[in-house]
Design a protein around this motif. Structure first.
Motif, PDB file in Angstrom:
ATOM      1  N   GLY A 120       0.773  -1.293   0.018  1.00 60.50           N
ATOM      2  CA  GLY A 120       0.070   0.043   0.072  1.00 60.50           C
ATOM      3  C   GLY A 120       0.631   1.137  -0.055  1.00 60.50           C
ATOM      4  O   GLY A 120       0.225   2.434   0.399  1.00 60.50           O
ATOM      5  N   LEU A 121       1.948   1.101  -0.645  1.00 62.38           N
ATOM      6  CA  LEU A 121       2.927   2.576  -0.535  1.00 62.38           C
ATOM      7  C   LEU A 121       3.203   2.935  -1.899  1.00 62.38           C
ATOM      8  O   LEU A 121       4.095   3.612  -2.141  1.00 62.38           O
ATOM      9  N   ALA A 122       2.258   2.501  -2.922  1.00 56.04           N
ATOM     10  CA  ALA A 122       2.464   2.951  -4.294  1.00 56.04           C
ATOM     11  C   ALA A 122       2.393   4.253  -4.541  1.00 56.04           C
ATOM     12  O   ALA A 122       3.223   4.968  -5.285  1.00 56.04           O
ATOM     13  N   ASP A 123       1.557   5.172  -3.697  1.00 59.03           N
ATOM     14  CA  ASP A 123       1.445   6.487  -3.888  1.00 59.03           C
ATOM     15  C   ASP A 123       2.705   7.217  -3.141  1.00 59.03           C
ATOM     16  O   ASP A 123       2.957   8.465  -3.365  1.00 59.03           O
ATOM     17  N   SER A 124       3.214   6.438  -2.342  1.00 61.75           N
ATOM     18  CA  SER A 124       4.358   6.978  -1.866  1.00 61.75           C
ATOM     19  C   SER A 124       5.975   6.617  -2.254  1.00 61.75           C
ATOM     20  O   SER A 124       6.806   6.753  -1.395  1.00 61.75           O
ATOM     21  N   ALA A 125       6.050   6.180  -3.363  1.00 68.71           N
ATOM     22  CA  ALA A 125       7.309   5.408  -3.851  1.00 68.71           C
ATOM     23  C   ALA A 125       8.364   6.453  -4.092  1.00 68.71           C
ATOM     24  O   ALA A 125       9.414   6.127  -3.856  1.00 68.71           O
ATOM     25  N   GLY A 126       7.971   7.745  -4.191  1.00 70.55           N
ATOM     26  CA  GLY A 126       8.980   9.007  -4.457  1.00 70.55           C
ATOM     27  C   GLY A 126       9.090   9.750  -3.119  1.00 70.55           C
ATOM     28  O   GLY A 126       9.956  10.407  -3.165  1.00 70.55           O
TER      29      GLY A 126
END
Length: 304
Positions: A120-126
């Motif tokens: 659940g960290l796809a939106d926090s990849a960067g």
């Protein structure tokens, strides 16, 4: 079921402190296994021996059929480890962290994106690791431990310090990991967590394992009274005792001004009595829990 972990007579001393004192332990393949104990019980040291991070003074251990010490290069790709205090590489984003961990095992960068989505960290990849919330950092640590697709996962207090929502989200992830056939070994101070997640638990104190069984079995063996609580004011404690004595029902009664609590091993007649007195408002019925087992085995004194 075959044993993912088999340990006999493990001992480890630090100066005058016997951290691990004759631990025998078996964890079955595919099992979700919990190790519980107060501070200083020896949980983390036991895991570090099984992970190959520490050499035992005595005893033997087999993890996935191999000896973890000396550091076994054949075993390392087959286990994943999330330590009690996670440390990430400085100035790297969440995705870069996973790519870097994966590269240590020869895993390609494409796996990082799959793992980010998985936890659940796809939106926090960067996002830089130091900018993540506590729950996000714990999920990143688990992603790094899973990036090489291990058979066995060690988790040392993974939900400590998390808010209730983050804990529940992490529980869902851990259930999924175990449902895929992976063996999971968890240490935790949260007894509700162990009761919900674990197939079996070992209660540990003073470097020794005191009891090992499924949580439900440990609770049943305790034979603790059922506690019935209702709103104060409908029935006084003295009147409750009088009625209970008159019916021949053994029970302990207490009233703190907010809640009337009746503890008994025969709850049915107590419920009938409360109903007759129209005193069921706010009724809660609570049996024993794993916390009761834990306190009975390890005591109630404060541990620093």
């Amino acid at each position: 079921m075959t044993a993912a972990i088999a340990a006999e007579g493990l001992r480890k001393r630090y100066g005058d402190v016997q951290a691990v004192d004759g631990v025998d332990l078996e964890v079955r393949s595919g099992e979700f296994f919990g190790v519980l104990g107060p501070n200083g019980a020896g949980k983390t040291t036991t895991l570090e021996i099984l992970e190959g991070l520490r050499k035992p003074d005595e005893g033997s251990a087999r993890v996935l059929g191999l000896s973890p010490w000396p550091r076994n290069s054949a075993l390392l790709p087959r286990i994943g480890v999330q330590l009690q205090a996670s440390a990430f590489f400085e100035r790297l984003t969440a995705r870069e962290q996973i790519v870097t961990f994966g590269s240590l095992y020869g895993v390609g960068a494409a796996r990082a994106d799959a793992m980010l989505a998985r936890v659940g960290l796809a939106d926090s990849a960067g996002t830089a690791a130091e900018k993540l919330s506590g729950g996000q950092a714990q999920r990143l640590a688990i992603a790094c431990a899973l990036v090489h697709d291990p058979e066995l996962l060690f988790l040392d207090e993974p939900t400590t310090g998390l808010d209730p929502q983050a804990r529940r989200n992490l529980w869902d992830l851990l259930r999924e990991i175990n449902a895929e056939g992976r063996t999971v070994v968890l240490t935790t101070h949260y007894l509700d967590e162990a009761e919900i997640l674990c197939d079996r638990v070992a209660v540990m104190d003073h470097g020794r394992i005191l009891k090992t069984d499924p949580p439900a079995t440990l609770v049943r063996e305790l034979d603790a009274p059922t506690r019935l609580t209702v709103e104060s004011g409908r029935l006084t404690a003295d009147r409750a005792r009088e009625l209970l004595d008159g019916s021949g029902t053994r029970a302990d009664v207490a009233d703190d001004g907010v809640t009337l609590t009746i503890a008994t091993r025969t709850p049915a007649p107590v419920l009938a009595l409360l109903a007759e007195q129209d005193a069921l408002r706010g009724l809660e019925v609570r049996g024993a829990t794993l916390e009761d087992v834990f306190l009975q085995l390890t005591g109630r004194e404060y541990r620093a």
